[in-house]
Motif scaffolding. Structure first.
Motif, mmCIF file in Angstrom:
data_model
loop_
_atom_site.group_PDB
_atom_site.id
_atom_site.type_symbol
_atom_site.label_atom_id
_atom_site.label_comp_id
_atom_site.label_asym_id
_atom_site.label_seq_id
_atom_site.Cartn_x
_atom_site.Cartn_y
_atom_site.Cartn_z
ATOM 1 N N ALA A 1 27.617 70.801 -15.416
ATOM 2 C CA ALA A 1 28.227 69.604 -14.979
ATOM 3 C C ALA A 1 27.060 68.492 -14.917
ATOM 4 O O ALA A 1 27.328 67.264 -15.513
ATOM 5 C CB ALA A 1 29.094 69.559 -13.815
ATOM 6 N N VAL A 2 25.935 68.833 -14.445
ATOM 7 C CA VAL A 2 24.788 67.882 -14.588
ATOM 8 C C VAL A 2 23.863 68.018 -15.767
ATOM 9 O O VAL A 2 22.741 67.222 -15.529
ATOM 10 C CB VAL A 2 23.936 68.119 -13.290
ATOM 11 N N SER A 3 24.130 69.045 -16.724
ATOM 12 C CA SER A 3 23.162 69.201 -17.729
ATOM 13 C C SER A 3 22.729 68.004 -18.678
ATOM 14 O O SER A 3 21.828 67.669 -19.277
ATOM 15 C CB SER A 3 23.459 70.333 -18.353
ATOM 16 N N GLY A 4 23.914 67.358 -18.932
ATOM 17 C CA GLY A 4 24.037 66.107 -19.881
ATOM 18 C C GLY A 4 24.181 66.669 -21.366
ATOM 19 O O GLY A 4 24.188 65.864 -22.047
ATOM 20 N N LEU A 5 24.543 67.990 -21.178
ATOM 21 C CA LEU A 5 24.808 68.492 -22.636
ATOM 22 C C LEU A 5 26.375 68.591 -22.689
ATOM 23 O O LEU A 5 27.088 68.523 -21.707
ATOM 24 C CB LEU A 5 24.211 69.746 -22.749
ATOM 25 N N PRO A 6 26.746 68.965 -23.979
ATOM 26 C CA PRO A 6 28.412 69.033 -24.271
ATOM 27 C C PRO A 6 28.916 69.916 -23.511
ATOM 28 O O PRO A 6 28.472 71.239 -23.040
ATOM 29 C CB PRO A 6 28.404 69.230 -25.775
ATOM 30 N N THR A 7 29.990 69.685 -22.648
ATOM 31 C CA THR A 7 30.728 70.579 -21.609
ATOM 32 C C THR A 7 32.144 71.005 -22.201
ATOM 33 O O THR A 7 32.671 71.819 -21.504
ATOM 34 C CB THR A 7 30.977 69.891 -20.193
ATOM 35 N N GLY A 8 32.643 70.547 -23.332
ATOM 36 C CA GLY A 8 33.970 70.680 -23.764
ATOM 37 C C GLY A 8 33.973 72.357 -24.279
ATOM 38 O O GLY A 8 35.058 73.042 -23.869
ATOM 39 N N ARG A 9 32.986 72.952 -24.840
ATOM 40 C CA ARG A 9 32.945 74.421 -25.084
ATOM 41 C C ARG A 9 31.540 75.042 -24.804
ATOM 42 O O ARG A 9 30.735 74.457 -24.946
ATOM 43 C CB ARG A 9 33.365 74.636 -26.344
ATOM 44 N N PHE A 10 31.654 76.035 -23.981
ATOM 45 C CA PHE A 10 30.442 76.809 -23.595
ATOM 46 C C PHE A 10 30.489 78.120 -23.421
ATOM 47 O O PHE A 10 31.648 78.652 -23.342
ATOM 48 C CB PHE A 10 29.961 76.093 -21.965
ATOM 49 N N THR A 11 29.486 78.674 -23.577
ATOM 50 C CA THR A 11 29.392 80.149 -23.296
ATOM 51 C C THR A 11 28.561 80.761 -22.343
ATOM 52 O O THR A 11 27.199 80.103 -22.208
ATOM 53 C CB THR A 11 29.069 81.058 -24.452
ATOM 54 N N PHE A 12 28.937 81.455 -21.232
ATOM 55 C CA PHE A 12 28.009 82.210 -20.394
ATOM 56 C C PHE A 12 27.091 83.524 -20.664
ATOM 57 O O PHE A 12 28.096 84.128 -20.865
ATOM 58 C CB PHE A 12 28.904 82.358 -18.803
#
Length: 276
Positions: A121-132
């Motif tokens: 949330a605070v990264s400033g990078l795209p959050t719509g699709r991500f992988t953990f």
């Protein structure tokens, strides 16, 4: 009738993040299964909760899981907690959840803190699709295979890392994705010295070579830019790789540069260039 397993998320640093519903749940269950009872008893004492504790962690989850399941099938209710964060996420709690699901025991999640989501949330990078991706293996072969499998990943990637392994991980990520790949390093989330550093993998590695890292880190790494239609054939691209190599660039770096420019596979270009 069997009891219920509650997955209760615990604070990752700030006790003020523990929800009233989580407190009510711990007060209501028959017993609590904890990753480290010494850590969890401090949380319970803070909220004046007195419940029996049993140990459930990576090294005893098989036998402890069966014992917990037996009590659940007998009608008792249990809350599963980790030292910090959400149980069953990159955690042996997933085995207990599977065991309960296979035996018809209800599992309910009491939401709360998750370091990975906070960092995203605070990264400033795209959050719509991500992988953990969690923690990278300390086994070098497994680690290389893991990163190689992510070479073409376009989603934002989230990694966890301890301070003593941060530099080696940044160097490996930089080698795998390129030193210019954006990254957000989120340190000590929700704690007194919380910090988010937005930079590139190469710059981050340079910084932490000269500065001893402190605290737990979540690394949020940008995914690869979407592939563009290849502007040249594989044969033409290999020719370009060889030109760059002959000009003094390392073959691996030349293959990566051409791959980034064309959308072709870096590994394919590297292997083809080796054979020429």
């Amino acid at each position: 009738m069997s009891g219920t397993l509650y997955l209760v998320a615990t604070p990752i640093g700030n006790l003020g993040d523990f929800s009233p519903r989580a407190v009510e749940t711990l007060e209501a269950v028959d017993f609590i299964a904890a990753e480290d009872t010494r850590v969890s008893v401090k949380l319970l004492n803070h909220f004046e909760i007195k419940k029996p504790l049993v140990s459930y962690h990576q090294h005893n989850h098989v036998t402890a899981g069966q014992a917990i399941l037996s009590r659940l099938l007998g009608g008792e209710s249990c809350a599963l907690v980790t030292d910090a964060g959400t149980p069953a996420i990159s955690d042996p709690g997933e085995e207990l959840v599977r065991l309960c699901a296979d035996n018809g025991v209800e599992v309910l999640s009491i939401p709360g803190c998750c370091a990975a989501v906070n960092a995203l949330a605070v990264s400033g990078l795209p959050t719509g699709r991500f992988t953990f991706e969690g923690f990278l293996s300390v086994n070098k072969k497994t680690r290389r295979e893991h990163l190689a499998a992510l070479e073409n990943e376009e989603r934002t990637m989230i990694f966890h890392e301890a301070p003593h392994k941060l530099l080696s991980t940044l160097e490996d990520l930089s080698a795998a994705f390129g030193p210019e790949r954006p990254v957000a390093l989120c340190r000590e989330l929700t704690k007194l010295h919380e910090e988010t550093i937005r930079t590139t993998l190469g710059q981050a590695a340079d910084h932490w070579r000269d500065t001893a890292p402190k605290g737990e880190f979540v690394l949020v790494v940008a995914g690869r830019p979407p592939r563009q239609e290849a502007a040249m054939t594989v044969e033409e691209a290999v020719d370009r790789v060889l030109v760059l190599r002959d000009g003094g660039m390392r073959l691996k770096d030349a293959a990566r540069e051409v791959a980034d420019a064309t959308g072709l596979s870096k590994n394919e270009l590297y292997a083809a260039a080796l054979g020429r």
